[in-house]
Every structure is written in structure tokens, then in C-alpha cells.
Design an enzyme around this catalytic site. Structure first.
Site, short mmCIF file in Angstrom:
data_model
loop_
_atom_site.label_atom_id
_atom_site.label_comp_id
_atom_site.label_asym_id
_atom_site.label_seq_id
_atom_site.Cartn_x
_atom_site.Cartn_y
_atom_site.Cartn_z
N ASP A 67 -36.66 -76.87 9.36
CA ASP A 67 -35.59 -77.34 10.12
C ASP A 67 -35.89 -79.01 9.85
OD1 ASP A 67 -33.56 -78.64 11.54
OD2 ASP A 67 -33.99 -77.85 13.22
N GLU A 69 -32.64 -75.44 7.39
CA GLU A 69 -31.58 -76.11 8.07
C GLU A 69 -31.47 -77.37 7.84
OE1 GLU A 69 -31.16 -75.13 12.56
OE2 GLU A 69 -33.18 -74.47 11.92
N LYS A 107 -25.13 -72.40 18.25
CA LYS A 107 -25.84 -72.98 19.46
C LYS A 107 -24.49 -73.12 20.42
CE LYS A 107 -29.61 -75.50 17.37
NZ LYS A 107 -30.05 -77.01 17.25
N LYS A 117 -40.84 -71.37 12.56
CA LYS A 117 -39.86 -72.52 12.67
C LYS A 117 -40.55 -73.86 12.41
CE LYS A 117 -35.58 -74.71 13.90
NZ LYS A 117 -34.27 -74.59 14.32
N ASP A 140 -33.01 -68.11 16.57
CA ASP A 140 -34.08 -68.94 16.93
C ASP A 140 -33.68 -69.35 18.70
OD1 ASP A 140 -35.87 -71.16 17.06
OD2 ASP A 140 -34.31 -72.59 16.29
N ASP A 196 -26.35 -77.02 10.82
CA ASP A 196 -26.70 -76.99 12.09
C ASP A 196 -25.88 -78.34 12.62
OD1 ASP A 196 -27.65 -77.16 14.81
OD2 ASP A 196 -29.81 -77.49 14.29
N ASP A 207 -36.30 -69.50 21.03
CA ASP A 207 -37.50 -69.57 21.59
C ASP A 207 -37.85 -70.61 22.85
OD1 ASP A 207 -37.07 -71.84 20.05
OD2 ASP A 207 -39.01 -71.92 19.35
N LYS A 240 -40.41 -77.95 12.16
CA LYS A 240 -39.73 -79.06 12.39
C LYS A 240 -40.36 -79.92 11.37
CE LYS A 240 -36.94 -78.16 15.88
NZ LYS A 240 -35.30 -78.50 15.55
N THR A 278 -40.86 -72.27 17.28
CA THR A 278 -40.95 -73.26 16.51
C THR A 278 -42.33 -74.04 16.64
OG1 THR A 278 -38.68 -73.61 17.10
CG2 THR A 278 -39.70 -75.52 16.49
#
Length: 326
Positions: A174, A200, A245, A147, A295, A223, A297, A149, A124
Site C-alpha cells: 500500500d 494499493e 472500506k 501488507k 484487510d 483505495d 487487522d 506500508k 499490516t
């Protein structure tokens, strides 16, 4: 912050991040977690959770939920005793770890799962100015999956900068609920042009009805809109994938159930994480087996981690050693 109630111990811990981590809702310099240990018959199982303010959780409220449980709580009873969320996650994973130690077997054996292998994981890049995101992308261009943000009205420059910094890397985005339907509709063709593989949570959970009406030229992953199996009916027609998650599902038990239910309903799978240590990622590696996107990380973002930390290499994130969990 430490309490021991009938054999269940809850301890607040923090892990320094390697650098400031920023999303559309704010920045942090450390990962604040709760570590739960459950001791029975001379053995101890443990798990970790990350209370998340977005869901009304604090270190104190989650600690209170956990310390209110009876010492002989079982995984089955736990599913009804606590709602989906961080508290149930840490206890559920601690109970899985304890059961494995008592049985002298690995968790995946007890769960009837195949032996896990490594999974390529996203790395990320936090939200920043475009030039800084381009530099970060260039530093990590060797990674197979980045990824980004995002989640602001000014994301086009950031997208272009990251793609320029990592021209050959697969990218996912995301938005953390940060866009409106209009902003997403304007950005979507550019996401496709820049080779973004999925987006996402572009719109706020609970205010995402427009996803069922506007074009979705690339896969949209739920998400914040997807917590457990009870979330699935509300996603129909709006999302193509779900992000599982453990801090949302309330542990490995429900995460595996959600995985099977989501697959049965035709959703693609992403397995993600909050920013936590290797202990939090370990059970999620089992859920990530065969997922379209992994994901996990969290440990790669830390300046410090637990002993017997998860191993990351070119093959991805590897399953945990028994000395860590499971």
C-alpha cells in the site's frame, strides 16, 4: 465531546496501539474513534467510525453531522441525509445492529446474506527503516498475508527487507498515494520479482490518469480513489480492484451495494479498514465474504479492544458474536 440529541448518542473514544503505526502521511500511537448508539423501544444499536483527515473529517465535524439527524432516521433516509463518509457509516451500522436486535435475528439474515465464515486477513507492517521492517516481517512470517506500508522514493530497500524477513508469505503493498508514475513504473518489475500480489493506490487519487497509460504488471487496487458506487466510472481502465472500506462508503448498506456493482463491472474486491476496534470491523466482515483480499487487522494493531472482541486465529477473522454487533 459527548452529546445526546433525540436518542442518538455520539462519544469520542481512543484505543492505545500496540506500537507506533506509520504510513506515508504520518504516525499515530492511538486509534481515535467515534462510537454512536441509537436507542429505540428499549434496545440500543451501536456502530463505530474513524474520522479521517485525508477526507476533511475531524471528530468534531463528524459529531456535528450525526447529532444533526432526527431521532427517527431510517437507513433508507440516511443514505440521502448524509454523504458517504465516517458519519453515515457509524449511524448506518448502528441502525443495522438495532434492527437485528428488534427482530431477534442476525444482520446477515435481515440482509438476505448467507451465514458468514472466517476470512484470512492481512496483517499490516507500518512504514519504518528497512532493518526494522525486516525484523517485523520475520516476527510475523507465520501469517499467511502481510501488507506493507510504503509510499516514499526509497522503498526498494524496504521491499527487499520485508521479503528477506518473510520469504514464504504472500505480500501486498500500500503506497497511500505516495508515488509518482515514474517511481511506480521503476518499482513495478521489482514488485513482480518479489512476488507482491497487488499494489494499493500507487498514485494520488485525482492524479492517477497515468495508470491507464503505463503497464500494470500486477493488479492495482483503488483505495483513496474509490469511495462508493459513484466512484466507479472514474476508475475504468486505471484499476483492477477496489478497496471497500465502510468509513468511505458510509456504512454497510452502501458497502454491499458497491460490492455488487464492482463485481458486475469486473473489478476484484479488497475489503479494508481504518485503524479501529472490533466494533468497526464487525460489519466489514460481512462485506469481506468471498473477497479476493481481506484487510481487517485493526484489532490486531491495538493494545486494547472492546468487550466481546472479534476472534482471530489461523482461519482468519471470524464473524462477530451478537454480543458485539449484529
Amino acid at each position: 465531546m459527548e452529546r445526546i440529541v433525540m436518542g442518538i448518542e455520539v462519544r469520542a473514544e481512543s484505543f492505545r496501539l500496540a506500537e507506533v503505526f506509520t504510513i506515508s502521511r504520518g504516525s499515530r500511537t492511538e486509534a481515535k474513534v467515534l462510537t454512536v448508539t441509537i436507542a429505540r423501544d428499549g434496545l440500543t444499536g451501536w456502530g463505530e467510525c474513524v474520522p479521517y483527515a485525508r477526507y476533511g473529517e475531524t471528530l468534531e465535524s463528524v459529531t456535528a453531522q450525526i447529532t444533526g439527524l432526527p431521532e427517527d432516521i431510517t437507513r433508507g433516509a440516511l443514505q440521502a441525509a448524509l454523504p458517504a463518509g465516517a458519519a453515515r457509516n457509524a449511524v448506518d451500522c448502528a441502525l443495522w445492529d438495532l434492527e437485528a436486535k428488534l427482530a431477534g435475528r442476525r444482520v446477515w439474515e435481515l440482509a438476505g446474506l448467507p451465514a458468514p465464515g472466517p476470512e484470512i486477513t492481512a496483517f499490516t507492517l507500518s512504514l519504518d527503516m528497512p532493518e526494522k521492517m525486516r525484523a517485523a516481517a520475520a516476527r510475523h512470517a507465520h501469517r499467511p498475508l502481510l501488507k506493507i506500508k510504503l509510499g516514499t522514493p526509497d522503498d526498494m530497500a524496504r521491499l527487499e527487507a520485508v521479503r528477506a524477513g518473510a520469504p514464504a508469505t504472500r505480500i501486498i503493498v500500500d503506497a497511500n498515494e505516495g508515488w509518482t508514475a515514474e517511481v511506480y513504473s521503476d518499482l513495478a518489475p521489482h514488485l513482480v520479482r518479489l512476488g507482491v500480489a497487488l499494489v494499493e493506490q500507487p498514485l494520488p487519487a485525482g492524479d492517477d490518469g497515468m495508470l491507464g497509460e503505463i503497464a500494470r504488471p500486477l493488479p492495482v487496487c483503488a483505495d483513496e480513489a474509490c469511495h462508493d458506487r459513484a466512484s466507479l466510472p472514474g476508475l475504468k481502465g486505471k484499476y483492477d480492484m477496489v478497496n471497500i472500506k465502510l468509513d468511505k462508503t458510509g456504512g454497510l448498506t452502501e458497502a454491499q451495494a458497491l460490492k455488487q456493482a464492482a463485481l458486475a463491472e469486473g473489478y476484484g474486491l479488497m475489503v479494508g479498514c481504518m485503524v479501529g476496534s472490533s466494533l468497526a470491523m464487525a460489519p466489514a466482515v460481512l462485506v469481506a465474504q468471498g473477497a479476493a483480499v481481506t484487510d481487517l487487522d485493526g484489532p490486531l494493531l491495538l493494545a486494547e479492544d472492546r468487550d466481546h472482541a472479534l476472534h482471530y486465529d489461523a482461519a482468519g477473522v471470524h464473524p462477530p458474536k451478537a454480543a458485539l454487533w449484529g
